[in-house]
Scaffold this motif. Structure first.
Motif, PDB file in Angstrom:
ATOM      1  N   VAL A   4      30.774   3.120  65.628  1.00 51.80           N
ATOM      2  CA  VAL A   4      29.405   2.875  65.208  1.00 51.80           C
ATOM      3  C   VAL A   4      29.332   3.014  63.687  1.00 51.80           C
ATOM      4  O   VAL A   4      29.610   4.088  63.146  1.00 51.80           O
ATOM      5  N   VAL A   5      29.002   1.930  63.039  1.00 49.52           N
ATOM      6  CA  VAL A   5      28.871   1.919  61.583  1.00 49.52           C
ATOM      7  C   VAL A   5      27.422   2.204  61.220  1.00 49.52           C
ATOM      8  O   VAL A   5      26.505   1.561  61.745  1.00 49.52           O
ATOM      9  N   ARG A   6      27.233   3.166  60.341  1.00 46.31           N
ATOM     10  CA  ARG A   6      25.888   3.553  59.919  1.00 46.31           C
ATOM     11  C   ARG A   6      25.640   3.035  58.516  1.00 46.31           C
ATOM     12  O   ARG A   6      26.350   3.378  57.570  1.00 46.31           O
ATOM     13  N   VAL A   7      24.633   2.169  58.376  1.00 41.33           N
ATOM     14  CA  VAL A   7      24.266   1.633  57.065  1.00 41.33           C
ATOM     15  C   VAL A   7      22.850   2.081  56.724  1.00 41.33           C
ATOM     16  O   VAL A   7      22.014   2.301  57.605  1.00 41.33           O
ATOM     17  N   LYS A   8      22.600   2.240  55.457  1.00 38.05           N
ATOM     18  CA  LYS A   8      21.304   2.715  54.990  1.00 38.05           C
ATOM     19  C   LYS A   8      20.411   1.536  54.622  1.00 38.05           C
ATOM     20  O   LYS A   8      20.827   0.633  53.889  1.00 38.05           O
ATOM     21  N   LEU A   9      19.196   1.547  55.142  1.00 35.16           N
ATOM     22  CA  LEU A   9      18.220   0.516  54.795  1.00 35.16           C
ATOM     23  C   LEU A   9      17.502   0.910  53.507  1.00 35.16           C
ATOM     24  O   LEU A   9      17.278   2.089  53.232  1.00 35.16           O
ATOM     25  N   TRP A 122      21.338  -9.999  61.326  1.00 37.06           N
ATOM     26  CA  TRP A 122      22.014  -9.517  60.129  1.00 37.06           C
ATOM     27  C   TRP A 122      22.378 -10.689  59.216  1.00 37.06           C
ATOM     28  O   TRP A 122      22.801 -11.746  59.685  1.00 37.06           O
ATOM     29  N   GLN A 123      22.243 -10.485  57.924  1.00 36.46           N
ATOM     30  CA  GLN A 123      22.716 -11.424  56.914  1.00 36.46           C
ATOM     31  C   GLN A 123      23.701 -10.676  56.018  1.00 36.46           C
ATOM     32  O   GLN A 123      23.331 -10.147  54.962  1.00 36.46           O
ATOM     33  N   PRO A 124      24.991 -10.564  56.458  1.00 33.81           N
ATOM     34  CA  PRO A 124      25.960  -9.725  55.743  1.00 33.81           C
ATOM     35  C   PRO A 124      26.180 -10.121  54.286  1.00 33.81           C
ATOM     36  O   PRO A 124      26.339  -9.258  53.418  1.00 33.81           O
ATOM     37  N   GLU A 125      26.199 -11.433  54.012  1.00 36.84           N
ATOM     38  CA  GLU A 125      26.456 -11.855  52.637  1.00 36.84           C
ATOM     39  C   GLU A 125      25.322 -11.461  51.708  1.00 36.84           C
ATOM     40  O   GLU A 125      25.548 -11.036  50.567  1.00 36.84           O
ATOM     41  N   ALA A 126      24.080 -11.587  52.185  1.00 35.65           N
ATOM     42  CA  ALA A 126      22.926 -11.204  51.372  1.00 35.65           C
ATOM     43  C   ALA A 126      22.622  -9.715  51.478  1.00 35.65           C
ATOM     44  O   ALA A 126      21.800  -9.190  50.721  1.00 35.65           O
ATOM     45  N   ARG A 127      23.275  -9.037  52.427  1.00 34.48           N
ATOM     46  CA  ARG A 127      23.051  -7.615  52.700  1.00 34.48           C
ATOM     47  C   ARG A 127      21.576  -7.343  53.004  1.00 34.48           C
ATOM     48  O   ARG A 127      20.949  -6.444  52.447  1.00 34.48           O
ATOM     49  N   THR A 128      21.053  -8.152  53.897  1.00 32.20           N
ATOM     50  CA  THR A 128      19.683  -7.970  54.361  1.00 32.20           C
ATOM     51  C   THR A 128      19.653  -8.117  55.880  1.00 32.20           C
ATOM     52  O   THR A 128      20.579  -8.676  56.487  1.00 32.20           O
ATOM     53  N   VAL A 129      18.575  -7.617  56.484  1.00 36.00           N
ATOM     54  CA  VAL A 129      18.353  -7.787  57.913  1.00 36.00           C
ATOM     55  C   VAL A 129      16.939  -8.298  58.126  1.00 36.00           C
ATOM     56  O   VAL A 129      16.048  -8.106  57.298  1.00 36.00           O
ATOM     57  N   ALA A 142      16.702  -4.957  52.697  1.00 38.12           N
ATOM     58  CA  ALA A 142      18.034  -4.735  52.136  1.00 38.12           C
ATOM     59  C   ALA A 142      18.716  -3.542  52.804  1.00 38.12           C
ATOM     60  O   ALA A 142      18.062  -2.609  53.269  1.00 38.12           O
ATOM     61  N   PHE A 143      20.044  -3.594  52.846  1.00 35.41           N
ATOM     62  CA  PHE A 143      20.820  -2.455  53.330  1.00 35.41           C
ATOM     63  C   PHE A 143      22.054  -2.279  52.447  1.00 35.41           C
ATOM     64  O   PHE A 143      22.475  -3.187  51.735  1.00 35.41           O
ATOM     65  N   GLY A 148      34.235  -0.529  53.034  1.00 33.55           N
ATOM     66  CA  GLY A 148      34.961  -0.653  54.293  1.00 33.55           C
ATOM     67  C   GLY A 148      34.042  -0.799  55.486  1.00 33.55           C
ATOM     68  O   GLY A 148      34.313  -1.563  56.418  1.00 33.55           O
ATOM     69  N   GLN A 149      32.923  -0.074  55.473  1.00 35.83           N
ATOM     70  CA  GLN A 149      31.962  -0.172  56.563  1.00 35.83           C
ATOM     71  C   GLN A 149      31.322  -1.552  56.600  1.00 35.83           C
ATOM     72  O   GLN A 149      31.141  -2.134  57.678  1.00 35.83           O
ATOM     73  N   LEU A 150      30.976  -2.079  55.432  1.00 35.49           N
ATOM     74  CA  LEU A 150      30.332  -3.398  55.387  1.00 35.49           C
ATOM     75  C   LEU A 150      31.287  -4.494  55.844  1.00 35.49           C
ATOM     76  O   LEU A 150      30.875  -5.449  56.521  1.00 35.49           O
ATOM     77  N   ALA A 151      32.576  -4.376  55.490  1.00 36.20           N
ATOM     78  CA  ALA A 151      33.565  -5.362  55.943  1.00 36.20           C
ATOM     79  C   ALA A 151      33.728  -5.290  57.461  1.00 36.20           C
ATOM     80  O   ALA A 151      33.817  -6.328  58.136  1.00 36.20           O
ATOM     81  N   LEU A 152      33.763  -4.072  58.001  1.00 36.74           N
ATOM     82  CA  LEU A 152      33.859  -3.897  59.450  1.00 36.74           C
ATOM     83  C   LEU A 152      32.619  -4.460  60.140  1.00 36.74           C
ATOM     84  O   LEU A 152      32.707  -5.108  61.190  1.00 36.74           O
ATOM     85  N   LEU A 153      31.470  -4.243  59.557  1.00 40.31           N
ATOM     86  CA  LEU A 153      30.215  -4.731  60.119  1.00 40.31           C
ATOM     87  C   LEU A 153      30.202  -6.253  60.170  1.00 40.31           C
ATOM     88  O   LEU A 153      29.767  -6.855  61.158  1.00 40.31           O
TER      89      LEU A 153
END
Length: 388
Positions: A4-9, A122-129, A142-143, A148-153
């Protein structure tokens, strides 16, 4: 395996207000449904859906959030029944057991709420949801997170994500499917002895001392007791600020210790042997000053961290019977309670072998791990869902 990857909004004030209103609405609906489930004695998903699905939609929730509320309540009661069955909430007839079974399950206003891909994108390239809220679809939130977590996500995310608010900060917990590393044949095992004075001692001689940590935890307990006795408004506010601090510290230390142990085993081509500690709190008898130390340290968490890190690294893990590992001589295997003249010293009454007690125990655990492996009794670690 699952991580489980935890990202901050990083929501704007308007977005944060919408997220808070959504979380409160979902948990308010969950509390209402929990009371209905308790009153009617119907706690399965199918029964709850037949009982209250339309009512949940009438409360302002869309179809998918309503289903997630139904599942969250059903899962909470399933977990409660499982804990009651194994005795984690006391014996039948005890006050703790009566309290657990005498009222409906309650959800905090900020308790986590799951969202699937229909409600959250999820929009990984823009880092938004983009996420569903009671105020409509909220886009462009934004998040951030570690690289490493973002690449895994971006490459491994699967299934639902949980929205969570902690101390005013917003997070998303996303489940990722990570392939397990190919495991090799171990040439031996690193035995790991878990304890109070030394949190972990390995058969290779590494000791992770807990003395400084225990002093810090004792200071935290004294502060908590002082604030509870004072019970003023400022004391409660201060206690709330410190809530969870000890747990976060323990989690960080367990991550560091488990990382070192797995790295050592991987570097030397060995597996890891751990004690099977199920029921340790019921088996161990300690003096009163030591009970709080034993019952508040997360030994199970440390063992779980070692297991999942070992899986990622391709290191074998076995679980051995811990009986008499502290009283058995690692040289002649003579077992005697008198072999432990003190907490730190092991002195065999049969062959005269002398060694640090925790190190001797870790040698016994390593030997039992190798014996289990030779006999084909490998213990597989359970399926893991952990926050990285």
């Amino acid at each position: 395996m699952k991580l489980v990857v935890r990202v901050k909004l990083l929501p704007t004030p308007e977005q944060a207000a919408a997220l808070r209103a959504t979380l409160h609405a979902c948990n308010e609906a969950a509390n209402w449904l929990s009371f209905q489930a308790f009153q009617h004695g119907r706690t399965s998903r199918a029964a709850l859906q037949a009982l209250a699905y339309m009512e949940l939609k009438a409360r302002g929730l869309s179809a998918q959030p309503s289903l997630h509320v139904l599942r969250k309540v059903a899962d909470a009661y399933a977990a409660l029944k499982a804990n009651l069955r194994v005795g984690n909430l006391g014996k039948p007839g005890s006050k703790r057991y009566a309290k657990a079974t005498g009222e409906a399950v309650v959800f905090r206003p900020d308790a986590a709420q799951p969202f699937d891909d229909r409600c959250l994108s999820w929009q990984p390239e823009a880092r938004t949801v983009s996420i569903w809220t009671t105020s409509g679809r909220m886009k462009g939130i934004a998040f951030t997170g570690q690289a490493g977590q973002l690449a895994l996500l971006a490459s491994r995310r699967r299934g639902e994500s949980d929205l969570l608010c902690q101390a005013g900060q917003w997070y998303l917990l996303a489940t990722c499917e990570v392939p397990e590393a190919e495991t090799s044949q171990p040439i031996g095992f690193v035995g790991v002895d878990l304890g109070i004075v030394n949190i972990a001692t390995t058969s290779t001689g590494a000791r992770h001392s807990g003395r400084r940590l225990n002093r810090r935890r004792e200071a935290d307990r004294r502060l908590r007791t002082k604030l509870q006795r004072k019970n003023s408004k400022s004391a409660r506010r201060r206690a709330k600020r410190h809530a969870g601090k000890e747990a976060r510290r323990a989690r960080d230390i367990n991550h560091k210790i488990s990382k070192r142990i797995v790295a050592e085993a991987q570097r030397t081509g060995r597996g890891i042997a751990l004690e099977e500690l199920t029921g340790i709190r019921e088996r161990v008898r300690l003096r009163k000053p030591q009970r709080a130390t034993l019952h508040t340290w997360s030994f199970d968490q440390l063992g779980t961290f070692i297991a999942y890190k070992a899986k990622r690294a391709g290191v074998r893990v076995v679980y051995v019977d811990p009986a008499y590992t502290s009283q058995e001589c690692s040289q002649c295997h003579h077992i005697d309670r008198r072999n432990r003249p003190s907490q730190a010293v092991f002195a065999c009454r049969s062959c005269g072998f002398v060694e640090h007690a925790d190190l001797n125990s870790s040698h016994n655990i390593a030997a039992r791990g190798w014996w289990m492996w030779v006999r084909g009794g490998e213990s597989q670690a359970p399926a893991l869902t952990l926050t990285t």
